[in-house]
Design an enzyme around this catalytic site. Structure first.
Site, PDB file in Angstrom:
ATOM      1  N   ARG A  43     -22.925  11.198 -32.293  1.00  0.00           N
ATOM      2  CA  ARG A  43     -21.762  11.449 -33.271  1.00  0.00           C
ATOM      3  C   ARG A  43     -22.125  11.644 -34.677  1.00  0.00           C
ATOM      4  NH1 ARG A  43     -17.035  14.486 -32.196  1.00  0.00           N
ATOM      5  NH2 ARG A  43     -16.383  15.511 -34.627  1.00  0.00           N
ATOM      6  N   ASP A  46      -4.992   9.144 -24.541  1.00  0.00           N
ATOM      7  CA  ASP A  46      -6.379   9.080 -23.903  1.00  0.00           C
ATOM      8  C   ASP A  46      -6.193   7.800 -22.934  1.00  0.00           C
ATOM      9  OD1 ASP A  46      -7.941  10.848 -25.031  1.00  0.00           O
ATOM     10  OD2 ASP A  46      -9.278   8.968 -26.107  1.00  0.00           O
TER      11      ASP A  46
HETATM   12  C1  LIG Z   1     -17.356  10.256 -30.179  1.00  0.00           C
HETATM   13  C2  LIG Z   1     -16.175  11.547 -29.579  1.00  0.00           C
HETATM   14  C3  LIG Z   1     -15.847  12.591 -30.392  1.00  0.00           C
HETATM   15  C4  LIG Z   1     -14.953  13.068 -30.311  1.00  0.00           C
HETATM   16  N1  LIG Z   1     -14.544  14.243 -31.291  1.00  0.00           N
HETATM   17  C5  LIG Z   1     -13.545  14.767 -30.950  1.00  0.00           C
HETATM   18  C6  LIG Z   1     -13.202  16.578 -31.349  1.00  0.00           C
HETATM   19  O1  LIG Z   1     -14.048  16.832 -31.788  1.00  0.00           O
HETATM   20  N2  LIG Z   1     -12.035  16.374 -30.933  1.00  0.00           N
HETATM   21  C7  LIG Z   1     -11.335  15.952 -30.683  1.00  0.00           C
HETATM   22  O2  LIG Z   1      -9.699  16.511 -30.163  1.00  0.00           O
HETATM   23  N3  LIG Z   1     -11.632  14.728 -30.200  1.00  0.00           N
HETATM   24  C8  LIG Z   1     -12.724  13.969 -29.733  1.00  0.00           C
HETATM   25  N4  LIG Z   1     -12.236  12.663 -29.630  1.00  0.00           N
HETATM   26  C9  LIG Z   1     -11.580  12.644 -28.451  1.00  0.00           C
HETATM   27  C10 LIG Z   1     -10.558  11.960 -29.306  1.00  0.00           C
HETATM   28  O3  LIG Z   1     -10.689  11.360 -30.497  1.00  0.00           O
HETATM   29  C11 LIG Z   1      -9.659  11.302 -28.572  1.00  0.00           C
HETATM   30  O4  LIG Z   1      -9.270  12.022 -27.715  1.00  0.00           O
HETATM   31  C12 LIG Z   1      -8.187  10.728 -29.201  1.00  0.00           C
HETATM   32  O5  LIG Z   1      -8.716  10.260 -29.893  1.00  0.00           O
HETATM   33  C13 LIG Z   1      -7.024  10.216 -27.892  1.00  0.00           C
HETATM   34  O6  LIG Z   1      -6.550   9.953 -29.213  1.00  0.00           O
HETATM   35  P1  LIG Z   1      -5.026   8.266 -28.607  1.00  0.00           P
HETATM   36  O7  LIG Z   1      -4.817   8.069 -30.064  1.00  0.00           O
HETATM   37  O8  LIG Z   1      -4.921   8.783 -26.976  1.00  0.00           O
HETATM   38  O9  LIG Z   1      -6.256   7.234 -28.280  1.00  0.00           O
HETATM   39  P2  LIG Z   1      -7.663   6.384 -29.429  1.00  0.00           P
HETATM   40  O10 LIG Z   1      -7.986   7.205 -30.339  1.00  0.00           O
HETATM   41  O11 LIG Z   1      -8.803   5.807 -29.009  1.00  0.00           O
HETATM   42  O12 LIG Z   1      -6.796   5.080 -30.106  1.00  0.00           O
HETATM   43  C14 LIG Z   1      -5.981   4.336 -29.684  1.00  0.00           C
HETATM   44  C15 LIG Z   1      -6.095   3.535 -30.235  1.00  0.00           C
HETATM   45  O13 LIG Z   1      -5.034   1.745 -29.251  1.00  0.00           O
HETATM   46  C16 LIG Z   1      -5.772   0.859 -30.166  1.00  0.00           C
HETATM   47  N5  LIG Z   1      -5.831   0.133 -29.366  1.00  0.00           N
HETATM   48  C17 LIG Z   1      -6.690   0.157 -27.804  1.00  0.00           C
HETATM   49  N6  LIG Z   1      -6.720  -1.322 -27.248  1.00  0.00           N
HETATM   50  C18 LIG Z   1      -5.019  -1.292 -27.110  1.00  0.00           C
HETATM   51  C19 LIG Z   1      -5.098  -2.996 -27.382  1.00  0.00           C
HETATM   52  N7  LIG Z   1      -4.958  -3.752 -25.958  1.00  0.00           N
HETATM   53  N8  LIG Z   1      -3.675  -3.571 -27.901  1.00  0.00           N
HETATM   54  C20 LIG Z   1      -3.018  -2.953 -29.107  1.00  0.00           C
HETATM   55  N9  LIG Z   1      -4.037  -1.782 -29.243  1.00  0.00           N
HETATM   56  C21 LIG Z   1      -5.133  -1.437 -29.037  1.00  0.00           C
HETATM   57  C22 LIG Z   1      -6.862   0.840 -30.171  1.00  0.00           C
HETATM   58  O14 LIG Z   1      -8.164  -0.437 -31.241  1.00  0.00           O
HETATM   59  C23 LIG Z   1      -7.007   1.884 -31.119  1.00  0.00           C
HETATM   60  O15 LIG Z   1      -6.165   2.621 -32.186  1.00  0.00           O
HETATM   61  C24 LIG Z   1     -13.804  12.314 -29.232  1.00  0.00           C
HETATM   62  C25 LIG Z   1     -14.453  10.937 -28.879  1.00  0.00           C
HETATM   63  C26 LIG Z   1     -14.980  10.653 -29.156  1.00  0.00           C
HETATM   64  C27 LIG Z   1     -15.951   9.163 -28.825  1.00  0.00           C
END
Ligand SMILES: Cc1cc2nc3c(=O)[nH]c(=O)nc-3n(C[C@H](O)[C@H](O)[C@H](O)COP(=O)(O)OP(=O)(O)OC[C@H]3O[C@@H](n4cnc5c(N)ncnc54)[C@H](O)[C@@H]3O)c2cc1C
Length: 379
Positions: free
Chosen positions: A104, A228
């Site tokens: 990607r 996630d």
């Molecule tokens: C390659 C790729 C492409 C994608 N493309 C799309 C797209 O086009 N459209 C779409 O809707 N979704 C897409 N997704 C999915 C989307 O990125 C995720 O569903 C979204 O980022 C989830 O958001 P989140 O905030 O729950 O988790 P995340 O974005 O994973 O954020 C979690 C945060 O927690 C932090 N963290 C982790 N563990 C700890 C810890 N122990 N202590 C403190 N902090 C911690 C991490 O550093 C991160 O900043 C894609 C995913 C990937 C991998």
């Protein structure tokens, strides 16, 4: 094909219009918004564990350096590998490989347009809208699209051990071309877009998966998983980021409805009830899309639009306001949780009767033509 035709929606109808965002610009917008609030953010603090104390109505996190932070509510939004499962489920619930990985990248569009064949194929539409092409086949799904400033592309491949879950895990265009060289009929223009990709920009991401877990709240409701951390998505759902944001909006609305900090456990449990089935349906949508595209055939060819065309995002997905939904259904959902009064979610496909599923049972049932969570009106 333009993005709106691809998504199967009416671009002339603002309620159905979908907007593609540049991830860095979107992050910048969120950071600017955050800066306008009085919320203090501390970075580089790794959470190792979560805890709660029901008698004091408090919850907290333990950091890597041993320090503890406490609050009335802890939102565990630490992504796929989050550390809250031991508290929420009483045991670790590890994510497993989905069997696939994804190359990607996004890079300045000028680099791609320097190639005349790419420039001709990826002209912006007359009204300036972006152009998106989707190519699928046995064991491969790929998307190529450009907007005014960036060229983006993504190509899935089997999880052969070369990928990792890290934005820092890079691949070279040559590695991608090794995969695509084996694909019959792979378009020359796609090869050229891949070759134009700058070194050190391309991510090779291992796609991990966790079967739907219905409980996102800790036993006393003071820790709630979000995004996630609560639910994983395959890219074929096109919804991971969107559902994380819908979660955040729903949770905020539920907390506002709860009115005071004593009622926070009600808010987290109502939020969980309002969100789980919707999210689970969207997870299933990705599983079936992937199976369909991988086999280059519909999982159930006689079924409705959810199994036809490239990716049909029905109205129930696009036309949903999680804040309005939470505000309107909060009291009814709370009454269901406290007094077992009837409650039916309406933010899922109309007519759907939710049935628990796993990735393995879903694919098998869909192939056998049995009723699954995918039944209902997905249009
Ligand atoms: C390659 C790729 C492409 C994608 N493309 C799309 C797209 O086009 N459209 C779409 O809707 N979704 C897409 N997704 C999915 C989307 O990125 C995720 O569903 C979204 O980022 C989830 O958001 P989140 O905030 O729950 O988790 P995340 O974005 O994973 O954020 C979690 C945060 O927690 C932090 N963290 C982790 N563990 C700890 C810890 N122990 N202590 C403190 N902090 C911690 C991490 O550093 C991160 O900043 C894609 C995913 C990937 C991998």
């Amino acid at each position: 094909m333009d993005a709106e035709s691809f998504l199967g929606v009416d671009a002339g109808n603002p309620a159905q219009r979908t907007y593609r965002h540049s991830r860095p610009k979107f992050h910048r917008m969120l950071l600017e918004q955050l800066a306008e609030t009085a919320v203090k953010v501390e970075y580089d603090m790794e959470v190792m564990d979560y805890f709660e104390d029901a008698s004091r109505g408090r919850a907290g996190v333990i950091l890597k350096d041993g320090s503890k932070y406490e609050a009335d509510l802890v939102v565990a939004a630490d992504g796929l590998r989050g550390n809250s499962w031991s508290l929420v489920a009483g045991k670790p619930v590890p994510a497993k490989s989905s069997g696939k990985a994804i190359f990607r990248v996004a890079y300045p569009v000028e680099l791609a347009l320097a190639d005349p064949m790419v420039a001709e194929r990826f002209k912006l539409q007359e009204d300036g809208r972006s152009v998106l092409e989707l190519w699928t086949g046995p064991d491969i799904q790929s998307i190529f699209w450009r907007n005014q400033h960036e060229m983006h592309w993504a190509v899935t491949h089997d999880d052969d051990g070369s990928a990792a879950e890290s934005w820092g895990h890079k691949a070279t265009p040559e590695e991608v071309l090794k995969y695509t060289a084996a694909v019959a009929g792979w378009p020359e223009v796609a090869t050229r877009v891949i070759k134009a990709t700058p070194a050190d920009q391309l991510v090779n991401w291992r796609l991990m998966w966790r079967d739907p877990q219905p409980t996102w709240t800790s036993p006393s409701g003071r820790v709630v998983q979000l995004g996630d951390a609560a639910h994983t998505f395959l890219p074929t759902s096109g919804n991971g980021g969107t559902q994380a944001m819908e979660d955040a909006i729903s949770l905020a609305a539920c907390i506002a409805k709860a009115g005071c900090k004593e009622n926070i456990p009600d808010a987290t449990r109502v939020h969980n009830l309002l969100r789980f089935e919707r999210v689970s349906c969207l997870q299933a949508f990705g599983v079936v899309n992937r199976a369909k595209w991988s086999a280059a055939k519909a999982a159930n060819p006689s079924a409705n639009k959810k199994t036809q065309g490239p990716m049909h995002l029905g109205k129930w997905i696009l036309v949903h306001d999680p804040e309005e939904y939470a505000c309107q259904r909060y009291d009814e959902a709370l009454s269901h949780l406290k007094h077992d009064t009837p409650f039916q979610n309406t933010n899922t496909p109309p007519g759907l009767k939710y049935k628990p599923w796993t990735i393995d049972t879903l694919i098998a049932a869909a192939e056998n033509g049995e009723e699954t969570v995918l039944d209902g009106d997905w249009d």
